[in-house]
Every structure is written in structure tokens, then in C-alpha cells.
Scaffold this motif. Sequence first.
Motif, PDB file in Angstrom:
ATOM      1  N   GLY A  55      31.151  36.313  44.356  1.00  0.00           N
ATOM      2  CA  GLY A  55      32.736  36.117  43.831  1.00  0.00           C
ATOM      3  C   GLY A  55      33.720  36.474  44.774  1.00  0.00           C
ATOM      4  N   GLU A  56      33.431  36.463  46.084  1.00  0.00           N
ATOM      5  CA  GLU A  56      34.698  36.787  47.029  1.00  0.00           C
ATOM      6  C   GLU A  56      34.473  35.989  48.272  1.00  0.00           C
ATOM      7  N   LEU A  57      35.567  35.639  48.661  1.00  0.00           N
ATOM      8  CA  LEU A  57      35.794  35.104  49.942  1.00  0.00           C
ATOM      9  C   LEU A  57      36.055  35.839  50.865  1.00  0.00           C
ATOM     10  N   ARG A  58      35.109  35.921  52.062  1.00  0.00           N
ATOM     11  CA  ARG A  58      35.182  37.171  52.994  1.00  0.00           C
ATOM     12  C   ARG A  58      35.473  36.685  54.280  1.00  0.00           C
ATOM     13  N   LEU A  59      36.137  37.362  55.252  1.00  0.00           N
ATOM     14  CA  LEU A  59      36.493  37.169  56.636  1.00  0.00           C
ATOM     15  C   LEU A  59      35.553  38.231  57.314  1.00  0.00           C
ATOM     16  N   LEU A  60      34.400  37.339  57.607  1.00  0.00           N
ATOM     17  CA  LEU A  60      33.558  38.289  58.507  1.00  0.00           C
ATOM     18  C   LEU A  60      34.001  38.706  59.835  1.00  0.00           C
ATOM     19  N   ASP A  61      34.522  37.825  60.555  1.00  0.00           N
ATOM     20  CA  ASP A  61      34.947  38.187  62.024  1.00  0.00           C
ATOM     21  C   ASP A  61      35.637  37.167  62.614  1.00  0.00           C
ATOM     22  N   THR A  62      36.648  37.546  63.583  1.00  0.00           N
ATOM     23  CA  THR A  62      37.213  36.617  64.327  1.00  0.00           C
ATOM     24  C   THR A  62      37.009  36.839  65.717  1.00  0.00           C
ATOM     25  N   LYS A  63      36.912  35.682  66.709  1.00  0.00           N
ATOM     26  CA  LYS A  63      36.633  35.810  67.918  1.00  0.00           C
ATOM     27  C   LYS A  63      37.916  35.106  68.558  1.00  0.00           C
ATOM     28  N   GLU A  64      38.712  36.119  69.513  1.00  0.00           N
ATOM     29  CA  GLU A  64      39.735  35.419  70.203  1.00  0.00           C
ATOM     30  C   GLU A  64      39.349  34.771  71.503  1.00  0.00           C
ATOM     31  N   GLU A  65      39.897  34.080  72.075  1.00  0.00           N
ATOM     32  CA  GLU A  65      39.774  33.245  73.150  1.00  0.00           C
ATOM     33  C   GLU A  65      38.177  32.636  73.197  1.00  0.00           C
ATOM     34  N   PHE A  66      38.241  31.735  72.147  1.00  0.00           N
ATOM     35  CA  PHE A  66      37.022  31.223  71.558  1.00  0.00           C
ATOM     36  C   PHE A  66      36.909  29.753  72.097  1.00  0.00           C
ATOM     37  N   TYR A  67      36.529  29.536  73.525  1.00  0.00           N
ATOM     38  CA  TYR A  67      36.571  28.207  74.007  1.00  0.00           C
ATOM     39  C   TYR A  67      35.210  27.456  74.221  1.00  0.00           C
ATOM     40  N   TYR A  68      34.219  28.519  73.925  1.00  0.00           N
ATOM     41  CA  TYR A  68      32.909  27.875  73.860  1.00  0.00           C
ATOM     42  C   TYR A  68      32.394  27.724  72.403  1.00  0.00           C
ATOM     43  N   ARG A  69      31.014  27.022  72.225  1.00  0.00           N
ATOM     44  CA  ARG A  69      30.458  26.690  70.963  1.00  0.00           C
ATOM     45  C   ARG A  69      29.203  27.058  70.491  1.00  0.00           C
ATOM     46  N   ASP A  70      29.350  28.270  70.403  1.00  0.00           N
ATOM     47  CA  ASP A  70      28.060  28.923  69.919  1.00  0.00           C
ATOM     48  C   ASP A  70      28.234  29.090  68.471  1.00  0.00           C
ATOM     49  N   ASP A  71      26.905  29.219  67.617  1.00  0.00           N
ATOM     50  CA  ASP A  71      26.989  29.259  66.185  1.00  0.00           C
ATOM     51  C   ASP A  71      27.091  30.685  65.997  1.00  0.00           C
ATOM     52  N   SER A  82      29.473  44.267  57.737  1.00  0.00           N
ATOM     53  CA  SER A  82      29.708  45.001  56.367  1.00  0.00           C
ATOM     54  C   SER A  82      31.294  45.350  56.098  1.00  0.00           C
ATOM     55  N   LYS A  83      31.982  45.296  57.261  1.00  0.00           N
ATOM     56  CA  LYS A  83      33.499  45.562  57.047  1.00  0.00           C
ATOM     57  C   LYS A  83      34.536  44.524  57.128  1.00  0.00           C
ATOM     58  N   TYR A  84      33.846  43.478  56.385  1.00  0.00           N
ATOM     59  CA  TYR A  84      34.506  42.186  56.074  1.00  0.00           C
ATOM     60  C   TYR A  84      35.747  42.620  55.387  1.00  0.00           C
ATOM     61  N   GLU A  85      36.899  41.569  55.544  1.00  0.00           N
ATOM     62  CA  GLU A  85      37.934  41.649  54.672  1.00  0.00           C
ATOM     63  C   GLU A  85      37.891  40.547  53.482  1.00  0.00           C
ATOM     64  N   ILE A  86      38.368  40.878  52.428  1.00  0.00           N
ATOM     65  CA  ILE A  86      38.290  39.945  51.131  1.00  0.00           C
ATOM     66  C   ILE A  86      39.543  39.166  51.102  1.00  0.00           C
ATOM     67  N   LEU A  87      39.595  37.937  51.123  1.00  0.00           N
ATOM     68  CA  LEU A  87      40.596  37.101  51.042  1.00  0.00           C
ATOM     69  C   LEU A  87      41.026  36.529  49.813  1.00  0.00           C
ATOM     70  N   LEU A  88      39.846  36.348  49.044  1.00  0.00           N
ATOM     71  CA  LEU A  88      40.034  36.037  47.684  1.00  0.00           C
ATOM     72  C   LEU A  88      38.987  36.497  46.747  1.00  0.00           C
ATOM     73  N   LYS A  89      39.232  36.881  45.544  1.00  0.00           N
ATOM     74  CA  LYS A  89      38.389  37.505  44.674  1.00  0.00           C
ATOM     75  C   LYS A  89      38.204  36.909  43.157  1.00  0.00           C
ATOM     76  N   GLU A  90      37.043  36.745  42.629  1.00  0.00           N
ATOM     77  CA  GLU A  90      36.994  36.228  41.181  1.00  0.00           C
ATOM     78  C   GLU A  90      37.232  37.489  40.317  1.00  0.00           C
ATOM     79  N   PRO A  91      37.338  37.381  38.998  1.00  0.00           N
ATOM     80  CA  PRO A  91      37.714  36.006  38.382  1.00  0.00           C
ATOM     81  C   PRO A  91      39.137  35.727  39.064  1.00  0.00           C
ATOM     82  N   LEU A  92      39.264  34.344  38.949  1.00  0.00           N
ATOM     83  CA  LEU A  92      40.650  33.949  39.436  1.00  0.00           C
ATOM     84  C   LEU A  92      41.482  33.770  38.138  1.00  0.00           C
ATOM     85  N   ILE A  93      42.090  34.936  38.071  1.00  0.00           N
ATOM     86  CA  ILE A  93      43.004  35.111  36.912  1.00  0.00           C
ATOM     87  C   ILE A  93      44.159  36.036  37.311  1.00  0.00           C
ATOM     88  N   LYS A  94      45.236  36.004  36.780  1.00  0.00           N
ATOM     89  CA  LYS A  94      46.486  36.799  37.515  1.00  0.00           C
ATOM     90  C   LYS A  94      46.003  38.197  37.164  1.00  0.00           C
TER      91      LYS A  94
END
Length: 359
Positions: free
Chosen positions: A106-122, A129-141
Motif C-alpha cells: 500500500g505504498e509508493l516507494r522511491l527505492l533509489d536515484t542514480k545521477e549521471e545515468f547515461y547507461y542502460r542497466d536494469d 530498506s531506506k526507501y522514501e514513501i511518496l504516497l500511502k494508502e488508504p487514499l483518504i484525506k
Amino acid sequence: MKKLVILCILPFLLLTSCSKSNKPAKNENTSIVSESDSKSSNRTTSKYTIKDYFPFNENSKLTYKGSGSEYAQKNVFVDYIKNNKIQLRIVNPGTTAGEILEISNGELRLLDTKEEFYYRDDLTSIDNSKYEILLKEPLIKGTSWTLANGSKRYISDLNKEIFTPYAKYNAIEVTTESTESKSYDYYVLNVGLVKSLYKSKNMEVSTSLEKIEKNVPVSQTIKFYYPDYINNKIIYTKKTLNFNTNDKINPYFEKYFKETPNNNISQLINSNVKINKVSLNLKTNTVEIDFSDNLLNEKNSSSGLESSILQCITNTLADYYNVDKVYLTINNKPYTSGHISLKENEPLKINLNNTIEYK
């Protein structure tokens, strides 16, 4: 420094996608909920999940208009979708970044950000485990959570009217409060994140959806190096490659290692040879490539030509990944032939001296 500021204040960049039927006409209100009462709104949005408000859509290009910084405008592509994870490629006027996001529990998580990402690895196998939660359920005010830096993030509105260059929407508003700033992110049903707004005492930066395109690949121009052994030099050709979502780079390296600009130029590998893997080792900042064992069986070249071939493989990979060293192995064992033997963990080094573009 400006780039770092923008990447920090807009920690996740925008993935949205919709079909023509989802795009409203100019100035036409697209409502997420049918009731204005907050309790009714909560009942309406609570039946949806994050996947409804942040859909994963392949082969899309999303253009965003920015204000407040030259780096606020951007294009967003989808490199990989693997089950509940998505890898985005964000291109702004100053840099290219990679982001790996996940929908889980029930969470939208940002796991990692890679800067200068000009290559195409998966990179979707990343588990952070230190992810950032961007959006969280329940989707209520009122749904709220605290970030690692102490900032408070919460759903502050379920029916916020938002104007973007692309269309007008009613959106879920997510507010992030810190001691020195506030930011707002706006999600739309079946579309995704359509706008982000950052406000501080001395700065206001906005990024808004401007255009959605389908079936648009990511294009990259890569230099492939080859030995011109007769003239004692190394040549290179430029190839523009197009990648759809989930396309890997390995088959392209294999294809152009086997092809040559003309019959007088030697192949880097013969037609039966396979590339088992190629990727950037993020810890050592070196490229690792592993070939099938018939790479050695297929070789009948002199020591000089063999050395030039290895140098061209190295130059191609190091140039593409923007590193200095390459580790080359055969079925995970050090490269050893009748002429050249590499020790365990002995790298090959890039050398672009005496190289010219093939015309």
C-alpha cells in the motif's frame, strides 16, 4: 550546484501516461470524485489503490514544463517495468537521472536515484530498506507519515483543482512539510503524477505535465571501436540505437561487436560468441563483461590483433559507461589465450590514443 538543488527538492520525477480517451479537452474539468463532501470523497478514493493513481505504462515519453529553475523542465521515459517495480529515465537540460520505484504494501516507494545515468542497466533488482514513501494508502484525506529527515507528508486534499499545460484535473494533493519549505504533489486517477510544486522563503519551483506521447523509444548514440590493423590504428563508428521498455543493451553490443564497417576491418567477436552479461559495477565504478567460452575457441588472430580487439572492446564499453576500466571474463573466469592472460581482477584500461572516426 543548481542541479543538485533541484534533484533534492523534487525527489521523485514524474511518471504519467494515458490514452487519448483519458485526455480531457482544454478547460474541461476532469473530476476524480463526484461528491464535494469530504466523507463522501474519502469513500470514493478509498476504493482505489496506488496503482490506479500511479499506473505503470511502457514506451511512453512525458514532457514537463518547468518554472523557477532552468532544470525544472524534463522528459521522463520508462526504461524497465518488472512486476511491482518501475525504472524511470529523467532527462533535464543539465543531466540524466535514473529512478527506481516500487508499489508494495500500500505504498509508493522511491527505492533509489542514480545521477549521471547515461547507461542502460536494469536496476530494478535493487532492494533498499531506506526507501522514501511518496504516497500511502488508504487514499483518504489525513493519511500521513514521517520521512527519514523528519519532514511530515500527508494527503491534504482529494479533489484539488489543478491546471497544467496539458489539461485541467481534479487531483489528490500530497503535502510535504519541513521546517523551511513546503512541497505539493498532485496525482490523478488513471493518469499519475501531473504536477509538483516546491515553495520556500526564497524559491518556488514548479513542474507540470505538458505532453504525453506513446510508443516513443529512448535513443542513444554509442561509439563502437574496431581495429584497423593494416593501418595500425583504431577506428570508431557511431550507432544510434532505440530502446523500448525492458530492452537491454547486451544484444546491441553483441550485434555490433560482430559487424564491421567494411571487410578490411576485423570483427571483435565471431558469430557464434555470446555475451553472458555486461553491466556497471556501482561499487567499483568499472564495467564487467562476461563472454561464452567459445570466444577463445573462435580466435585465430595474432597477438597484436588480439590485443587490438581487446582494446576496442574495452574502449567501446568504457566510453559508453564513462569509466576507465573494464573487467573481461570467460564464463566468469579470467581471460586467458595463447597470447594474452589476465590475472584475477586484472582490468583492461581505456586508451583512445590514435583513434579516428570512420568515414
